[in-house]
Design a protein around this motif. Structure first.
Motif, short mmCIF file in Angstrom:
data_model
loop_
_atom_site.label_atom_id
_atom_site.label_comp_id
_atom_site.label_asym_id
_atom_site.label_seq_id
_atom_site.Cartn_x
_atom_site.Cartn_y
_atom_site.Cartn_z
N GLY A 144 0.82 -1.20 0.00
CA GLY A 144 0.00 0.00 0.00
C GLY A 144 0.85 1.25 0.00
O GLY A 144 1.85 1.34 -0.72
N GLU A 145 0.47 2.21 0.88
CA GLU A 145 1.09 3.53 0.83
C GLU A 145 1.24 4.13 2.23
O GLU A 145 0.33 4.04 3.06
CB GLU A 145 0.22 4.46 -0.03
CG GLU A 145 0.84 5.81 -0.34
CD GLU A 145 -0.02 6.61 -1.29
OE1 GLU A 145 0.40 6.79 -2.46
OE2 GLU A 145 -1.13 7.04 -0.88
N LEU A 146 2.39 4.76 2.48
CA LEU A 146 2.65 5.55 3.67
C LEU A 146 2.33 7.00 3.34
O LEU A 146 2.69 7.48 2.26
CB LEU A 146 4.11 5.43 4.10
CG LEU A 146 4.67 4.02 4.32
CD1 LEU A 146 6.19 4.07 4.45
CD2 LEU A 146 4.06 3.37 5.54
N GLN A 147 1.68 7.72 4.27
CA GLN A 147 1.27 9.11 4.01
C GLN A 147 1.61 9.98 5.22
O GLN A 147 1.29 9.63 6.35
CB GLN A 147 -0.24 9.17 3.75
CG GLN A 147 -0.71 8.25 2.63
CD GLN A 147 -2.21 8.07 2.61
OE1 GLN A 147 -2.94 8.67 3.39
NE2 GLN A 147 -2.69 7.25 1.69
N HIS A 148 2.25 11.13 4.94
CA HIS A 148 2.62 12.06 6.01
C HIS A 148 2.74 13.46 5.45
O HIS A 148 3.55 13.72 4.55
CB HIS A 148 3.94 11.64 6.66
CG HIS A 148 4.43 12.56 7.73
ND1 HIS A 148 3.68 12.90 8.82
CD2 HIS A 148 5.61 13.24 7.86
CE1 HIS A 148 4.37 13.74 9.60
NE2 HIS A 148 5.54 13.96 9.03
N GLU A 149 1.91 14.38 5.95
CA GLU A 149 1.95 15.80 5.58
C GLU A 149 1.96 16.00 4.06
O GLU A 149 2.75 16.78 3.52
CB GLU A 149 3.15 16.49 6.22
CG GLU A 149 3.05 16.55 7.74
CD GLU A 149 4.21 17.30 8.38
OE1 GLU A 149 5.22 17.57 7.68
OE2 GLU A 149 4.10 17.62 9.58
N THR A 152 3.93 10.97 0.16
CA THR A 152 3.60 9.55 0.15
C THR A 152 4.81 8.71 -0.26
O THR A 152 5.75 9.22 -0.89
CB THR A 152 2.45 9.24 -0.83
OG1 THR A 152 2.87 9.56 -2.16
CG2 THR A 152 1.20 10.03 -0.47
N ALA A 153 4.78 7.45 0.11
CA ALA A 153 5.81 6.49 -0.29
C ALA A 153 5.16 5.11 -0.34
O ALA A 153 4.23 4.83 0.43
CB ALA A 153 6.98 6.48 0.69
N PRO A 154 5.61 4.25 -1.23
CA PRO A 154 5.02 2.91 -1.31
C PRO A 154 5.38 2.06 -0.10
O PRO A 154 6.45 2.23 0.50
CB PRO A 154 5.62 2.33 -2.59
CG PRO A 154 6.88 3.09 -2.81
CD PRO A 154 6.63 4.47 -2.26
N LEU A 155 4.50 1.17 0.24
CA LEU A 155 4.71 0.21 1.33
C LEU A 155 4.62 -1.18 0.74
O LEU A 155 3.66 -1.51 0.03
CB LEU A 155 3.65 0.38 2.42
CG LEU A 155 3.54 -0.76 3.44
CD1 LEU A 155 4.73 -0.73 4.39
CD2 LEU A 155 2.23 -0.69 4.22
N CYS A 156 5.61 -2.00 1.04
CA CYS A 156 5.58 -3.40 0.61
C CYS A 156 6.45 -4.19 1.57
O CYS A 156 7.67 -3.98 1.63
CB CYS A 156 6.10 -3.54 -0.83
SG CYS A 156 5.73 -5.14 -1.57
N GLU A 157 5.84 -5.06 2.36
CA GLU A 157 6.60 -5.80 3.36
C GLU A 157 5.94 -7.13 3.71
O GLU A 157 4.76 -7.35 3.42
CB GLU A 157 6.81 -4.97 4.63
CG GLU A 157 5.55 -4.65 5.39
CD GLU A 157 5.80 -3.76 6.60
OE1 GLU A 157 6.79 -3.00 6.59
OE2 GLU A 157 5.00 -3.82 7.55
N ILE A 158 6.71 -7.97 4.34
CA ILE A 158 6.26 -9.29 4.79
C ILE A 158 6.47 -9.37 6.29
O ILE A 158 7.53 -8.99 6.80
CB ILE A 158 7.07 -10.41 4.10
CG1 ILE A 158 6.84 -10.39 2.59
CG2 ILE A 158 6.71 -11.78 4.68
CD1 ILE A 158 7.80 -11.29 1.82
#
Length: 197
Positions: A144-149, A152-158
């Motif tokens: 998904g996505e990280l959002q701050h002020e 944004t940046a993509p999120l992909c983790e296990i």
């Protein structure tokens, strides 16, 4: 205490992890849309107490969570206290978290503070329960996505989380998965990465 391993990923690794899990006895999966909002006061009340306060919508279910005293290892395992309760608002969550074991004094201080959303994490999770003998783990594949002020940046983790039972098979499963896919540990939480944006 919550115990989990966390690794960096991309779409190919998410697919590989799902394939690895699907071949194991006792595996069952579900997909959840998660939207997490992290709260703190302007003077950093939660951060000063080494705590994270989150309100998450899991499909249509609201869940409030407080995490405390996060400890991580070079292998990617994280250990922390985690308390959860169902709640539609952060105020409702702070009123109910002490019933789940969260510190009453910190919940009271947070409830009387002027809290604001610090960041948001919006993602899809494929959650796979894996059972080995008396041990149950959950494999979480997050994208998904990280959002701050406004950034944004993509999120992909296990993640692999210990649910119940002996810990030895849990650590063995984590080592097997990490070796099978040559996974790289993710040392930072979703909150920490979002706040750095």
């Amino acid at each position: 205490m919550e115990r989990e391993y966390k690794w960096r990923a991309d779409e190919a690794l998410l697919g590989g992890a799902l394939l690895w899990a699907s071949g194991r006895l006792g595996s069952a999966s579900r997909t959840i849309h998660m939207r997490s909002q992290y709260f703190d006061s302007a003077d950093g009340l939660l951060q000063q107490n080494e705590a994270a306060l989150r309100l998450r919508l899991e499909n249509s279910r609201g869940v409030c969570c407080m995490k405390l005293r996060n400890v991580s290892t070079p292998e990617g395992m994280r250990t922390h206290e985690e308390y959860e309760c169902e709640a539609a608002t952060i105020e409702e969550g702070l009123a109910r978290l002490p019933e789940a074991g969260a510190p009453k004094d910190l919940c009271a201080k947070a409830a009387s503070a002027e809290l604001a959303v610090q960041c948001t994490v919006d993602f899809m999770r494929v959650a796979v329960l894996i059972q080995q003998n008396d041990t149950v783990c959950e494999l979480a594949l997050d994208q998904g996505e990280l959002q701050h002020e406004g950034r944004t940046a993509p999120l992909c983790e296990i993640e692999l989380e210990h649910i119940v039972g002996s810990e030895e098979p849990f650590h063995a499963l984590a080592a097997e998965l990490a070796e099978h896919l040559s996974l790289v540990p993710e040392p930072e939480s979703k909150l920490a990465r979002a706040m750095k944006l």
